[in-house]
Design an enzyme around this catalytic site. Structure first.
Site, mmCIF file in Angstrom:
data_model
loop_
_atom_site.group_PDB
_atom_site.id
_atom_site.type_symbol
_atom_site.label_atom_id
_atom_site.label_comp_id
_atom_site.label_asym_id
_atom_site.label_seq_id
_atom_site.Cartn_x
_atom_site.Cartn_y
_atom_site.Cartn_z
ATOM 1 N N HIS A 107 1.200 -9.080 4.988
ATOM 2 C CA HIS A 107 0.047 -8.206 4.772
ATOM 3 C C HIS A 107 -0.343 -8.325 3.292
ATOM 4 O O HIS A 107 -0.322 -7.347 2.544
ATOM 5 C CB HIS A 107 0.361 -6.766 5.173
ATOM 6 C CG HIS A 107 -0.842 -5.913 5.466
ATOM 7 N ND1 HIS A 107 -1.021 -5.218 6.652
ATOM 8 C CD2 HIS A 107 -1.952 -5.633 4.729
ATOM 9 C CE1 HIS A 107 -2.170 -4.538 6.607
ATOM 10 N NE2 HIS A 107 -2.760 -4.771 5.446
ATOM 11 N N ARG A 158 3.917 0.404 12.941
ATOM 12 C CA ARG A 158 3.590 -0.921 12.418
ATOM 13 C C ARG A 158 3.679 -0.868 10.894
ATOM 14 O O ARG A 158 2.976 -0.093 10.258
ATOM 15 C CB ARG A 158 2.177 -1.329 12.854
ATOM 16 C CG ARG A 158 1.726 -2.612 12.192
ATOM 17 C CD ARG A 158 0.327 -3.060 12.641
ATOM 18 N NE ARG A 158 -0.027 -4.259 11.915
ATOM 19 C CZ ARG A 158 -1.070 -4.393 11.086
ATOM 20 N NH1 ARG A 158 -1.907 -3.384 10.910
ATOM 21 N NH2 ARG A 158 -1.277 -5.509 10.450
ATOM 22 N N GLN A 197 0.800 -1.222 0.000
ATOM 23 C CA GLN A 197 0.000 0.000 0.000
ATOM 24 C C GLN A 197 0.836 1.276 0.000
ATOM 25 O O GLN A 197 0.328 2.336 -0.370
ATOM 26 C CB GLN A 197 -0.965 -0.014 1.181
ATOM 27 C CG GLN A 197 -1.976 -1.141 1.090
ATOM 28 C CD GLN A 197 -2.933 -1.169 2.263
ATOM 29 O OE1 GLN A 197 -2.628 -1.750 3.296
ATOM 30 N NE2 GLN A 197 -4.086 -0.540 2.130
ATOM 31 N N TYR A 235 -12.727 -1.246 12.880
ATOM 32 C CA TYR A 235 -13.127 -0.010 12.200
ATOM 33 C C TYR A 235 -14.549 0.425 12.502
ATOM 34 O O TYR A 235 -14.837 1.603 12.565
ATOM 35 C CB TYR A 235 -12.990 -0.187 10.677
ATOM 36 C CG TYR A 235 -11.557 -0.174 10.209
ATOM 37 C CD1 TYR A 235 -10.939 1.008 9.831
ATOM 38 C CD2 TYR A 235 -10.811 -1.347 10.167
ATOM 39 C CE1 TYR A 235 -9.615 1.031 9.415
ATOM 40 C CE2 TYR A 235 -9.483 -1.328 9.747
ATOM 41 C CZ TYR A 235 -8.887 -0.131 9.376
ATOM 42 O OH TYR A 235 -7.584 -0.105 8.981
ATOM 43 N N ASN A 286 -1.755 -10.440 8.806
ATOM 44 C CA ASN A 286 -2.771 -9.407 8.900
ATOM 45 C C ASN A 286 -4.075 -9.921 8.298
ATOM 46 O O ASN A 286 -4.131 -10.236 7.111
ATOM 47 C CB ASN A 286 -2.356 -8.151 8.131
ATOM 48 C CG ASN A 286 -3.432 -7.079 8.193
ATOM 49 O OD1 ASN A 286 -3.659 -6.491 9.244
ATOM 50 N ND2 ASN A 286 -4.134 -6.856 7.084
ATOM 51 N N GLU A 287 -5.107 -10.030 9.120
ATOM 52 C CA GLU A 287 -6.481 -10.274 8.662
ATOM 53 C C GLU A 287 -6.641 -11.454 7.705
ATOM 54 O O GLU A 287 -7.030 -11.262 6.545
ATOM 55 C CB GLU A 287 -7.039 -9.018 7.982
ATOM 56 C CG GLU A 287 -7.071 -7.798 8.848
ATOM 57 C CD GLU A 287 -7.790 -6.633 8.172
ATOM 58 O OE1 GLU A 287 -8.151 -6.729 6.983
ATOM 59 O OE2 GLU A 287 -8.023 -5.621 8.856
ATOM 60 N N ASN A 339 -7.762 -5.417 14.315
ATOM 61 C CA ASN A 339 -8.076 -4.310 13.420
ATOM 62 C C ASN A 339 -9.571 -4.055 13.542
ATOM 63 O O ASN A 339 -10.378 -4.918 13.176
ATOM 64 C CB ASN A 339 -7.731 -4.649 11.980
ATOM 65 C CG ASN A 339 -6.228 -4.736 11.750
ATOM 66 O OD1 ASN A 339 -5.431 -4.425 12.638
ATOM 67 N ND2 ASN A 339 -5.848 -5.166 10.568
HETATM 68 C C1 GBH Z 1 -7.853 -3.332 6.628
HETATM 69 O O1 GBH Z 1 -8.876 -4.112 6.117
HETATM 70 C C2 GBH Z 1 -6.546 -3.673 5.985
HETATM 71 O O2 GBH Z 1 -5.705 -4.385 6.873
HETATM 72 C C3 GBH Z 1 -5.819 -2.493 5.435
HETATM 73 O O3 GBH Z 1 -4.818 -2.934 4.575
HETATM 74 C C4 GBH Z 1 -6.812 -1.571 4.788
HETATM 75 O O4 GBH Z 1 -6.185 -0.548 4.072
HETATM 76 C C5 GBH Z 1 -7.681 -1.008 5.868
HETATM 77 O O5 GBH Z 1 -8.240 -2.012 6.648
HETATM 78 C C6 GBH Z 1 -8.771 -0.076 5.395
HETATM 79 O O6 GBH Z 1 -9.742 -0.743 4.641
HETATM 80 O O7 GBH Z 1 -18.833 -5.111 2.242
HETATM 81 O O8 GBH Z 1 -18.488 -2.748 1.894
HETATM 82 O O9 GBH Z 1 -19.128 -3.572 4.045
HETATM 83 C C7 GBH Z 1 -10.149 -3.705 6.529
HETATM 84 C C8 GBH Z 1 -11.161 -4.774 6.445
HETATM 85 C C9 GBH Z 1 -12.588 -4.071 4.660
HETATM 86 C C10 GBH Z 1 -13.456 -5.109 6.639
HETATM 87 C C11 GBH Z 1 -13.992 -3.647 4.260
HETATM 88 C C12 GBH Z 1 -14.836 -4.659 6.262
HETATM 89 C C13 GBH Z 1 -16.360 -4.054 4.600
HETATM 90 C C14 GBH Z 1 -16.709 -4.046 3.139
HETATM 91 N N1 GBH Z 1 -12.465 -4.260 6.090
HETATM 92 N N2 GBH Z 1 -14.995 -4.515 4.837
HETATM 93 S S1 GBH Z 1 -18.403 -3.861 2.827
#
Ligand code: GBH
Length: 508
Positions: free
Chosen positions: A151, A106, A48, A340, A195-196, A338
């Protein structure tokens, strides 16, 4: 004014803004303060931000390969060939971290930068040199390196073998990890294997979600789960036996876990919430962090039942033998998260059969009445609920928030929504630690800078610092959130007023 009066006034002001206890020494830490030794910093990932995709002997990754072959997979047709050019600008990036008062960074290693073919036939010294320079630059500036081994940028040569659904990839991963520990472990004390995995398994369950775009939903993603868990466990055990005695670091794994609030107070919706958490988090966390190990019961039962219904002779979810359960269980020094967003969840059917989504049997929807950007809702109490759920489900492990952040469309330098988000989530984190007693040892914001947001290309911005992608020099500019975070990181506290106003208590 006498000197004493000035001091008292300053102390009173400080106390008002920061909630600093006026008496020092044995007084308890104020609720808006981070514990001693807490890590506060920012995160990125190699593909990224680095660019330099074919420089210094680097091999091709599945991301290079996929986006070169199918440029239309990203929203803007762009790729990570140059990205934020951190391959050349890492010293500037370290100064951005200094500007944040970060004490941890990180970042991830690009496996094909170190092993261009994925295997040890070719160890690329120029790649090792790059990461040594970055690590040394960080340490010279008082910033701890936290390294993610994987990652998402698998060497393309290993994809030719099928990639992660092929359990043999674990053998290669262990060798790669050994080379990383040997070369960097004298200075790197915080390691993450993966990662994830839940997210990158989508690269094998959809043609378009993520590289490599291998389209085998409900089959390859479960095969991958077993391979990744075994790879993780073997790397942890390798570190434990060969490196920990001299290097004394910590090894964990990072899982993506949003919070899923039951749509109603019905028992059915409570079960749906638990199911969603088990399919997204438990599939990976239960084998490693639970007392009993193995995949979660509800996941095993549902995938087996659906597989039978589909006329299969065995479950699409592979089994773990008792020896494998034992190998995997307990292989972490800390639990990376992680986080959000939060969503509502109810039971129902979504996705087509076969798929992990279909197996989970839930329907999620976004909350109304909260600030929203793309798929993220700004709901601080969701993090608090999640941390309490995790601590109850997997007692005994310290947590590290390895990603948390807010996205804007391009062009937002006065990022007030991001500031609101971070104030709220850091406050919820503090409540979890100081009021609820959840052991959390660190936090790295996603992200240090605007970067390639996978299939969204450069159309979604997560950075604290913006990057001008139209300029070949990729200049960085601090957004309004930078001084806010820098002050929080410096004071090691969220200002009392923001802390008290934050939405950290779930509605009852
Ligand atoms: C992370 O993934 C990654 O580790 C990172 O690389 C990335 O840049 C960052 O987060 C920001 O996205 O079907 O539209 O509801 C995040 C994982 C990706 C989980 C989007 C939830 C929802 C898609 N998330 N997902 S949706």
């Amino acid at each position: 004014m006498s000197r004493t009066v000035v001091l008292v006034v300053v102390a009173a002001l400080l106390s008002e803004t920061w909630g600093v206890p006026l008496s020092s020494g044995s007084s308890p830490r104020a609720a808006n303060h981070f514990p001693d030794g807490f890590y506060l910093g920012a995160a990125t990932a190699a593909y990224q931000v680095e660019g330099g995709w074919n420089e210094g002997g680097k091999g091709e990754s599945i991301w290079d390969h996929t986006l070169h072959a199918q440029p239309n997979l990203t929203a803007d047709g762009q790729n990570g060939d140059v990205a934020a050019d951190s391959y050349h600008k890492y010293k500037e990036d370290v100064q951005l971290l200094v500007g944040l008062n970060a004490n941890v960074y990180r970042f991830s290693l690009s496996w094909p930068r170190i092993l261009p073919t994925g295997d040890t036939d070719n160890i690329n010294q120029a790649g090792i040199d790059y990461y040594n320079s970055l690590i040394n630059e960080l340490l010279a500036n008082g910033i701890q390196p936290m390294v993610t081994l994987y990652h998402w940028d698998l060497p393309q040569e290993l994809q030719k073998l099928g990639g992660w659904p092929n359990a043999v990839i674990a053998d290669y991963f262990v060798e790669y990890a050994r080379i990383a520990f040997e070369n960097f472990g004298d200075r790197v004390k915080l390691w993450l294997t993966f990662n994830e995995p839940d997210m990158f398994s989508n690269g094998y369950s959809s043609a378009t979600a993520l590289a490599p775009g291998a389209d085998s939903p409900g089959v390859a993603d479960y095969l991958l789960a077993k391979a990744v868990l075994l790879a993780h466990a073997r790397v942890y055990r390798l570190y434990d036996q060969r490196f920990r005695p001299t290097q004394r670091g910590r090894v964990g794994i990072t899982l993506n876990i949003d919070w899923y609030e039951p749509l109603t107070s019905s028992a059915d919706d409570a079960e749906a919430s638990d199911r969603q958490l088990q399919f997204e988090c438990g599939l990976w966390a239960h084998p490693i962090f639970s007392r009993e190990g193995d995949f979660p019961e509800v996941v095993k039962l549902r995938v087996a039942a659906n597989s039978r219904k589909e006329g299969r002779t065995r479950s699409r979810l592979p089994t773990l033998s008792p020896a494998e359960v034992n190998l995997i269980r307990g292989t972490a020094d800390f639990f990376g998260i992680n986080h959000y967003s939060s969503s509502l969840v109810t039971s129902g059917s979504s996705g087509s059969e076969p798929s992990k989504t279909y197996d989970s049997g839930v329907v999620t929807s976004m909350f109304e009445g909260y600030p929203t950007s793309f798929w993220i809702s700004d709901i601080p109490w969701g993090l608090r609920k999640l941390l309490n759920w995790l601590h109850k489900s997997y007692p005994g492990y310290p947590f590290f928030i390895t990603e948390n952040g807010w996205s804007d469309p391009p062009g937002v330098l006065n990022d007030t929504a991001r500031i609101h988000y971070y104030r709220g989530y850091l406050s919820a984190l503090l409540r979890s630690i100081n009021d609820d007693g959840v052991p959390v040892i660190g936090y790295t914001a996603w992200s240090l800078l605007d970067n390639l947001e996978w299939m969204n290309g450069y159309t979604i911005k997560f950075g604290l610092y913006s990057v001008d992608y139209d300029d070949p020099e990729r200049p960085r500019t601090a957004k309004a959130s930078v001084p806010v975070m820098a002050q929080i990181y410096k004071e090691r506290a969220v200002p009392l007023e923001d802390f008290e106003n934050a939405d950290t208590t779930p509605p009852s």
